[in-house]
Design an enzyme around this catalytic site. Structure first.
Site, PDB file in Angstrom:
ATOM      1  N   THR A   4      59.291  15.173  20.411  1.00 13.18           N
ATOM      2  CA  THR A   4      58.863  16.195  20.499  1.00 13.18           C
ATOM      3  C   THR A   4      58.777  17.616  20.047  1.00 13.18           C
ATOM      4  OG1 THR A   4      59.095  15.493  22.907  1.00 13.18           O
ATOM      5  CG2 THR A   4      58.839  18.156  22.783  1.00 13.18           C
ATOM      6  N   GLU A   5      57.815  18.295  19.357  1.00 15.76           N
ATOM      7  CA  GLU A   5      58.021  19.212  18.544  1.00 15.76           C
ATOM      8  C   GLU A   5      58.587  18.664  17.127  1.00 15.76           C
ATOM      9  OE1 GLU A   5      55.626  21.666  19.386  1.00 15.76           O
ATOM     10  OE2 GLU A   5      55.740  21.910  21.476  1.00 15.76           O
TER      11      GLU A   5
END
Lengths: 407, 414
Positions: free
Chosen positions: A143-144
């Site tokens: 994530t990210e």
């Protein structure tokens, strides 16, 4: 040789509805708004861009390749609100020129808070990709692009992945270039692909900026920058939010035209090609070990976690959320578990970010709330209700403790 | 060129009754710091001197500022912000310091009093040198208009509140007319927010290019002793504070309706209402009628250290105003480290980011947010830390510098 390696992130969160302390029902999510956003972005971005990708793949007869990481949260929403988008991704999968990456199903920050939950979500996402696209992900992206050495070690332990993606931040690379393949310390086989943030951000952020001295950016000019990598590296990793096409950069900026021309321009130089991340990992040996003891991400100017965990509200909300893990899992209630997992989506914490003055514009654009305070209040109200359901739903305190104890 | 201002203002310490007085004084003090020359005409209740001769107060306490008293019964709020309430017995009773021999308090006589004030201002101005006239709010507008016509000097009017803020849709026509005349006669209008600027443009038919926004500030000299002293954690009950005039404009009843809803969820909360006004007794009645009388405490009008004490004991400051042109009080609360919940119908809401905001009529949402602050220390902490930082950026010196720019444009000096 310079390989252009495109990976596009596709994600939409389940946004919460306005939920006050006076609410007591379990409809936490704003179905109307989520459907609306999903269909809007489908019309502006997903459908036309997928069509364009399909055209390009066909026109270049296998020489143009891309990769996607599509979260489980958005796949579920496609099924419900925009099945034609899912079908178009499946069509892309069938070309054999498209790779699908692995990530956490709910676009969560679970790596930081619960190893068990992290592994469970990766597994769920892997199954979804297998089922929908007939591939098993070989590349992991967190994530990210949240990354450090420990993440690489965890991913190698979980197994099944050949490489991990991360931000090619200056402070982790130093004098080194992101255009090589690297290796994390303390791992046996795993490779590390780093984002070329300058060239990626030229497309994702600066493309329509009329104050930028390179504006307007044409495919020809961009290809020259890629050509310049020849001799100084193997791969140009362009990691970009897919919504860049048509949603962040509107059609009238010329972004689609840019994309349409780019493969032709890149392939004009016989030394260039397109590779997917797993092809890059297969083709090139690691040039060096990159040591990343501290967490990095691809967000904002800081490239750290401050967009999600930068203030006391964000930290409080996420800790309270993960504190419920044992209770939620012990309850055996699938609805409860589903809601709890949807609340893990990092966007909820991003909305609570108070760093408005430096990165304010980007944050505001993606924020359905008027203020980070409103988003925290809303989240905590939902969490409060969720907690009360755990308490009543669990068979008994003693049982739940037994179930919750890790083996 | 050094610009000399003739300021038609309100209130000087130690007697400041609310936002208008605070604003006039804060601005003038900052102008003094910037070395701007100001002659400040201050309405003062007192025996009328023969021929309206000015009673010169020896010193304003500020360099470059000369203070002249103008004998007048005008007070900053025209009786709690609503001239018609002058006949209200409660309002009269709430003004004990009024000398019995002074000019008759207004109400039916307010227009006469305003014109008497204008006449006296004209007399005083005869012996004054000035380049620009700066009039604050409608009661000084007729004096400003007359003075501008007589002296040929430009008039700048500053709008701190309008009749629509004070009276909702039930405007007093003669007050409205005076406001409108002042705005149209002025060379330039200063509005304290875009919120107010919009009212000036839309309700008074003023060309938008004539109206400039200058935000208010807060006084740093008070903040020194207000620095991070935390409310004592030993107290059992949390305190939610309303501090302001208890009038229709300030929305006291919305505060109480929200309080009732809060108490359904949180038992250990007290609601403190500090202030006087024509709705005071009605508000006390309402608290009793809602069955929360034992949880609501009325302190009446507070001054000086009592104000500081009220802020210090508060866990949250609420400004539920129906219409608030600016809203200095939330900035003061933040100065005292108290997080704020403010009405969206306010000037301050358009610029203050680190505050909770609600529609004043949205009782459930107001209660929802109050409960959140009481329950979640991280929310309180983030609002407080970021809010205070932001509040301290509202500097009167910046306001004064902007006013100076307005003067320069009006006088066509580079």
């Amino acid at each position: 040789m310079a390989s252009v390696c495109f990976y596009f992130q596709v994600h939409q969160p389940y946004r919460l509805r306005h939920y006050t302390i006076f609410d007591s029902d379990t409809n936490y999510f704003d179905e109307h708004k989520n459907a609306q956003v999903c269909r809007k972005v489908a019309g502006k971005c997903y459908l036309p861009t997928n069509q364009l990708m399909l055209d390009l793949i066909r026109r270049h007869e296998g020489r143009f390749k891309v990769a996607y990481s599509i979260t489980g949260a958005v796949l579920d929403q496609f099924k419900e609100y925009a099945p034609e988008v899912l079908a178009s991704f499946q069509e892309l999968a069938e070309t054999g020129c498209v790779e699908f990456l692995g990530e956490t199903y709910y676009h969560s920050l679970s790596f930081l808070f619960s190893p068990r939950e992290f592994a469970a979500q990766i597994d769920a996402h892997r199954k979804a990709v297998q089922e929908l696209f007939g591939q098993t992900p070989r590349i992991f992206r967190n994530t990210e692009l949240v990354y450090n050495n420990a993440l690489a070690e965890t991913i190698e332990q979980i197994g099944g992945f050949d490489a991990v993606l991360a931000e090619g931040a200056d402070h982790i690379l130093g004098w080194r270039s992101p255009n090589f393949v690297y290796r994390p310390p303390n791992t046996q086989h795993l490779k590390l692909l780093l984002k070329n943030y300058r060239l990626s951000d030229d497309i994702a952020f600066r493309f329509s900026n009329r104050g930028w001295r390179e504006w307007p950016l044409r495919a020809e000019k961009f290809s020259q920058w890629v050509n310049a990598v020849n001799g100084n590296g193997y791969t140009v990793n362009l990691f970009v939010d897919y919504e860049t096409f048509g949603e962040h950069q509107w059609e009238d900026t010329g972004i689609f035209e840019f994309l349409r021309q780019l493969p032709t321009e890149i392939l004009q130089n016989p030394d260039n090609d397109f590779k997917t991340p797993s092809e890059v990992a297969d083709a090139y040996e690691a040039a060096d070990v990159v040591d990343v003891p501290h967490l990095v991400s691809w967000a904002d100017t800081e490239r750290d976690l401050s967009a999600w965990l930068g203030n006391p509200m964000q930290n409080n909300a996420i800790h309270e959320l993960y504190n419920l893990e044992h209770m939620v899992k012990a309850s055996g209630d699938p609805d409860l578990l589903d809601s709890w997992r949807k609340l893990q989506t990092s966007d909820h914490f991003y909305y609570m970010c108070t760093k408005w003055f430096a990165d304010g514009d980007v944050h505001k654009y993606f924020n359905p709330y008027d203020s980070p305070y409103d988003s925290y209040i809303n989240f905590m109200n939902v969490l409060d209700n969720l907690r009360s359901r755990c308490a009543t739903g669990a068979p008994s305190r003693q049982d739940s403790l037994l179930v919750a104890t890790p083996a | 060129m050094k610009i000399k201002t003739l300021m038609l203002g309100w209130e000087f310490p130690p007697y400041i009754s609310g936002g208008l007085g605070t604003a006039c004084y804060g601005l003038t003090k900052a102008m003094s710091h910037l070395g701007m020359e100001v002659t400040f005409l201050l309405p003062r209740m007192g025996p009328v001197r023969l021929g309206g001769k000015p009673e010169v107060i020896p010193e304003s306490g500020l360099p470059h500022v000369r203070l002249h008293a103008v004998s007048s019964s005008l007070v900053a709020y025209g009786r709690y912000g609503n001239p018609r309430s002058a006949q209200h017995a409660v309002a009269k009773a709430a003004q004990p310091e009024e000398p019995p021999e002074g000019p008759s308090p207004y109400g039916p006589n307010i227009c006469e009093e305003i014109h008497r004030y204008a006449t006296r201002v004209m007399k005083i101005a005869e012996s004054e040198e000035f380049d620009v006239i700066h009039a604050h709010d409608w009661m000084t507008f007729p004096a400003g208009i007359a003075l501008a016509a007589h002296s040929g000097k430009p008039l700048v009017v500053q709008v701190h509140s309008t009749e629509f803020d004070r009276s909702g849709e039930h405007v007093n026509q003669s007050v409205y007319d005076i406001e409108r005349q002042g705005m149209h006669a002025a060379t330039r209008i200063i509005a304290v927010s875009n919120y107010t600027r919009n009212i000036v443009v839309n309700r008074y038919s003023v060309p938008p290019e004539k109206v400039e926004v200058v935000y208010n500030g807060i006084d740093f000299s008070d903040s020194a002793d207000a620095a991070p002293v935390q409310a004592t954690s030993s107290k059992n009950d949390k305190v939610v504070l309303f501090l302001g005039r208890i009038t229709m404009q300030k929305g006291p009843e919305y505060f109480l309706y929200a309080a009732k809803r809060v108490l359904e969820k949180e038992k250990n909360v007290k609601f403190v209402m500090a202030g006087d006004g024509d709705r005071l007794y009605g508000t006390i009645d309402l608290a009793a009628w809602l069955g929360i009388g034992h949880k609501v405490f009325f302190t009446r009008f507070l001054r000086g250290q009592d104000v500081a004490r009220a802020y210090r004991m508060a866990d949250l400051y609420v400004m539920p105003s129906v219409s608030e042109p600016f809203g200095i009080a939330p900035l003061e609360a933040l100065q005292y480290n108290v997080p704020v919940l403010i009405s969206k119908s306010s000037g301050i809401a358009e610029t203050l980011q680190n505050a909770l905001k609600v529609d004043f009529w949205d009782i459930d949402e107001m209660a929802n947010k109050i409960v959140a602050v009481l329950r979640h220390p991280p929310l309180q902490e983030t609002l407080r830390t970021n809010g205070r930082k932001e509040a301290l950026r509202f500097r009167w010196e910046d306001s004064a510098a902007k006013v100076n720019e307005v003067y320069r444009r009006v006088l066509n000096v580079a």
